[in-house]
Design an enzyme around this catalytic site. Structure first.
Site, short mmCIF file in Angstrom:
data_model
loop_
_atom_site.label_atom_id
_atom_site.label_comp_id
_atom_site.label_asym_id
_atom_site.label_seq_id
_atom_site.Cartn_x
_atom_site.Cartn_y
_atom_site.Cartn_z
N PRO A 2 0.84 -1.22 0.00
CA PRO A 2 0.00 0.00 0.00
C PRO A 2 0.87 1.26 0.00
O PRO A 2 1.92 1.29 0.61
CB PRO A 2 -0.79 -0.11 1.30
CG PRO A 2 -0.24 -1.25 2.06
CD PRO A 2 0.72 -1.99 1.21
N GLU A 3 0.44 2.26 -0.73
CA GLU A 3 1.11 3.55 -0.73
C GLU A 3 0.22 4.52 0.04
O GLU A 3 -0.80 4.13 0.60
CB GLU A 3 1.38 4.00 -2.16
CG GLU A 3 2.29 3.02 -2.93
CD GLU A 3 2.66 3.50 -4.34
OE1 GLU A 3 2.71 4.72 -4.57
OE2 GLU A 3 2.88 2.64 -5.20
N HIS A 93 -5.18 -15.86 9.56
CA HIS A 93 -4.35 -14.66 9.44
C HIS A 93 -4.95 -13.43 10.12
O HIS A 93 -4.50 -12.32 9.90
CB HIS A 93 -4.09 -14.36 7.96
CG HIS A 93 -3.44 -15.50 7.24
ND1 HIS A 93 -2.19 -15.97 7.60
CD2 HIS A 93 -3.85 -16.27 6.21
CE1 HIS A 93 -1.87 -16.99 6.80
NE2 HIS A 93 -2.86 -17.20 5.96
N ARG A 112 1.11 -12.20 5.24
CA ARG A 112 2.58 -12.28 5.17
C ARG A 112 3.26 -11.73 6.43
O ARG A 112 4.47 -11.85 6.57
CB ARG A 112 3.08 -11.58 3.92
CG ARG A 112 2.61 -12.33 2.66
CD ARG A 112 3.13 -11.72 1.40
NE ARG A 112 4.56 -11.89 1.26
CZ ARG A 112 5.26 -11.43 0.23
NH1 ARG A 112 4.64 -10.75 -0.73
NH2 ARG A 112 6.55 -11.61 0.16
N ARG A 155 21.27 16.56 -6.13
CA ARG A 155 21.23 15.09 -6.13
C ARG A 155 21.41 14.51 -7.53
O ARG A 155 20.55 14.67 -8.40
CB ARG A 155 19.93 14.59 -5.50
CG ARG A 155 19.97 14.85 -4.00
CD ARG A 155 18.68 14.51 -3.35
NE ARG A 155 18.44 13.07 -3.28
CZ ARG A 155 17.44 12.55 -2.59
NH1 ARG A 155 16.58 13.32 -1.96
NH2 ARG A 155 17.28 11.24 -2.57
#
Ligand SMILES: [Zn+2]
Length: 277
Positions: A2-3, A93, A112, A155
């Site tokens: 997820p973002e 889970h 997971r 950068r």
């Protein structure tokens, strides 16, 4: 993974069930996720009111009455679901249940186990090791084009990599970086230090627009994202470049220019080499 939009969607979905509510009990069914649960995790939350549910980058923060803060991360496959009453028997889970005195259960499911839950205090939150090195939230008040230009200055790395670096800006991953660079017409290969002035302005706006649109759509459901009410997110239907290898570029709008996939620092990037410079 997820973002930011997916985590923000989860936060908004959990808010009505948790904010202002009293945690009656917490049941933890495994010793650890990515890190062990703190000793007395359940005990320290039980009986306390949730003052606020906020978000810092991809961390959910449950601010408790009395100054405690629970830090929660969904990892790769974590879901949080609100069950209004009569929670079914937990599955394999379903690692944590937060039950409120109002009768709701917030159930954390994570096949997971790359998620995490830990505790800190309001006083120590800003210097907590998980939080202290995170850059500005792209939708927060302390992010703008000047902040972004300053973070990119000097950068010598591709802009794609610089944006994935959580110290530059927090919460962006592969999907939203690809989409933001496309919307701002910036090549993912461009040196980060050259994204200044007007380009930084365009990129800032693109990042914020993409994230807001994605939150509006409930996030993107590629593999595991589910909103707390069980609904999927729909932003994947609005991707312009992510996963669109070989499709005509929606900006160039001619069949000669197609979306390409390249690999940068081990991650896929999708872009149009004609209109992204
Ligand atoms: Zn194009």
């Amino acid at each position: 993974m997820p973002e930011l939009p997916e985590v923000e969607t989860v936060r908004r979905g959990l808010q009505p069930a948790l904010e202002g509510q009293i945690i009656k009990s917490v049941t933890v069914r495994c010793p650890k996720l990515r890190i062990p649960f703190p000793k007395d995790f359940a005990k320290r939350l039980a009986g306390k009111k949730v003052e606020q549910l906020s978000r810092r980058a991809k961390y959910l923060l449950m601010h408790m009455e009395g100054g405690g803060v629970a830090i929660i991360h969904l990892g790769m496959t974590g879901h949080m679901r609100v069950i209004s009453s009569n929670a079914p028997i937990p599955g394999k889970h379903d690692h944590v249940d937060f039950c409120t005195t109002a009768g709701a259960t917030v159930r954390f499911h994570d096949p997971r186990r790359f998620g995490l839950m830990t505790l800190t205090t309001e006083k120590n939150l800003a210097t907590h090791k998980l939080i202290k090195n995170i850059g500005p939230d792209p939708l927060g008040n302390d992010f703008n084009d000047e902040v972004l230009s300053a973070a990119l200055k000097g950068r010598a790395t591709p802009i794609k990599a610089a944006l994935l670096d959580q110290k530059t800006v927090a919460g962006l991953g592969n999907i939203y970086v690809s989409e933001s660079l496309f919307r701002s017409g910036i090549s993912p290969k461009r040196q980060a230090k050259t994204v200044q002035g007007g380009r930084a302005e365009k990129l800032t706006r693109a990042i914020q627009d993409v994230l807001r649109d994605a939150i509006e759509a409930g996030g993107s459901t590629l593999k595991d994202h589910v909103q707390p009410d069980g609904e999927l997110g729909y932003f994947q239907h609005h991707f312009k470049v992510y996963g669109k290898t070989g499709a005509p570029c929606p900006t160039c709008d001619d069949s000669a220019h197609i979306i390409k996939k390249i690999v940068q620092s081990g991650r896929s990037t999708f872009y149009c080499s004609n209109c992204q410079r």
